[in-house]
Scaffold this active site. Structure first.
Site, short mmCIF file in Angstrom:
data_model
loop_
_atom_site.label_atom_id
_atom_site.label_comp_id
_atom_site.label_asym_id
_atom_site.label_seq_id
_atom_site.Cartn_x
_atom_site.Cartn_y
_atom_site.Cartn_z
N LEU A 105 -1.44 11.72 -8.14
CA LEU A 105 -2.46 10.69 -7.98
C LEU A 105 -2.63 10.05 -9.34
O LEU A 105 -2.69 10.76 -10.36
CB LEU A 105 -3.79 11.30 -7.52
CG LEU A 105 -3.88 11.78 -6.06
CD1 LEU A 105 -5.19 12.53 -5.84
CD2 LEU A 105 -3.76 10.61 -5.09
N ASP A 106 -2.70 8.72 -9.40
CA ASP A 106 -2.82 8.09 -10.70
C ASP A 106 -4.21 8.33 -11.30
O ASP A 106 -5.11 8.86 -10.64
CB ASP A 106 -2.47 6.60 -10.64
CG ASP A 106 -3.40 5.79 -9.75
OD1 ASP A 106 -4.62 6.05 -9.77
OD2 ASP A 106 -2.92 4.89 -9.03
N LYS A 107 -4.37 7.94 -12.55
CA LYS A 107 -5.60 8.25 -13.29
C LYS A 107 -6.85 7.74 -12.58
O LYS A 107 -7.88 8.41 -12.54
CB LYS A 107 -5.51 7.65 -14.70
CG LYS A 107 -6.73 7.93 -15.56
CD LYS A 107 -6.59 7.28 -16.93
CE LYS A 107 -7.85 7.49 -17.77
NZ LYS A 107 -7.77 6.83 -19.08
#
Length: 240
Positions: A105-107
Site C-alpha cells: 500500500l503506498d504511503k
C-alpha cells in the site's frame, strides 16, 4: 536443474529479505558446501548444496502469517532510504520472525496489509491469476455518474498498461465528494489512483478493507493479529 543466486536463495527460504541476505553474504556469514562465499550472485541449487549461515544449516522457518491495519503515512518497506517511518514501526516491541509485506500500500493509503515469511504463499496471494480480489473504500472529490462507474470497469490505457476495476459502486454521496467501493482482481502500481485520475476524480482517502474474504473488521489503526489456519488457506485458494 535450476540455479539461483545465493542471496535470492536465502530470501526465498523466508529467513530474511534479499537485501539482508546480500549483506550476510558480503560479510562472510554464509558458506556453501563448507566454503565461505562472498558473492551474492553465486549460483546454487538449494537441494544440492549445503548452505550454512553463521555455521548453522539453512532451514526454513515455521510459516507465519499476519494482517495489519496500516495507518496512513507509513511506507511499505523494511528500510527507507529517505528515513521515513515504515510499516515495521507497528511491530515495535513484538517478538516476531522475519516477515515481509505481501503486496503493498503506498504511503498515502491505509488499511489491510498482509505479512508472511512463506514466500510461496505470498506469490500466490500477489499473483494476477491466483490471488484473491482486493476491496477498497475510496473517497473522491466529485460525484461520479453511472457512466463513469461503468467506464472504471471498462478501463483505460495508461503508460502502456490497461487499468480497470473488477467492480465499482457508490457507497455514499456527500455535498462535494463521494465514497466508492472499488474491487480489483489485479495489483498494478497505484492502480486506483491512476484509474480515477483518468476521469478527473482526485483521491482524498483510500482504504483497503478486504482481501478475498478476509475483512479488516474491527482491527484498529496500527494494530495487527496473526491469521488463523482457515484464513491463510482460504486466501491461497480464492473463489471468484
Amino acid at each position: 536443474m535450476i540455479r539461483h543466486g545465493l542471496a535470492r536463495t536465502l530470501s526465498k527460504q523466508g529467513v530474511c529479505s534479499r537485501t539482508e541476505a546480500t549483506r550476510w553474504v558480503q560479510a562472510g556469514r554464509v558458506s556453501v558446501d563448507g566454503r565461505v562465499v562472498r558473492d551474492p550472485e553465486f549460483p546454487v541449487v538449494r537441494d544440492r548444496h549445503s548452505i550454512r549461515v553463521d555455521g548453522l544449516d539453512l532451514r526454513p522457518p515455521t510459516p507465519f502469517y499476519l494482517m495489519l491495519n496500516k495507518p496512513r503515512g507509513l511506507v511499505t518497506t523494511v528500510r527507507d532510504e529517505q528515513g521515513r517511518d515504515t510499516v515495521y514501526r507497528c511491530f515495535d516491541g513484538a517478538s516476531l520472525p522475519w516477515i515481509a509485506p505481501v503486496g503493498r500500500l503506498d504511503k498515502a493509503s491505509e488499511g489491510l496489509l498482509l505479512f508472511s515469511n512463506d514466500t510461496g504463499w505470498a506469490s500466490r496471494i500477489t499473483g494476477p491469476d491466483s490471488g484473491p480480489d482486493k476491496t477498497y473504500h475510496v473517497q473522491v472529490g466529485g460525484q461520479p455518474s453511472a457512466e463513469v462507474l461503468a467506464a472504471l470497469v471498462t478501463g483505460v490505457e495508461d503508460a502502456g498498461e490497461h487499468l480497470a476495476a473488477r467492480s465499482a459502486r457508490v457507497l455514499r454521496l456527500g455535498s462535494r465528494n463521494a465514497w466508492l467501493e472499488i474491487v480489483l482482481d489485479e495489483g498494478r502500481n497505484r492502480q486506483i489512483r491512476r484509474l480515477l485520475a483518468a476521469f478527473q476524480l482526485p483521491v482524498l482517502r483510500l482504504v483497503r478493507v478486504a482481501i478475498g474474504e478476509l475483512a479488516i473488521g474491527e482491527l484498529g489503526k496500527g494494530e495487527w493479529r496473526e491469521l488463523s489456519r482457515a484464513e491463510f488457506e482460504a486466501l491461497a485458494h480464492p473463489t471468484r
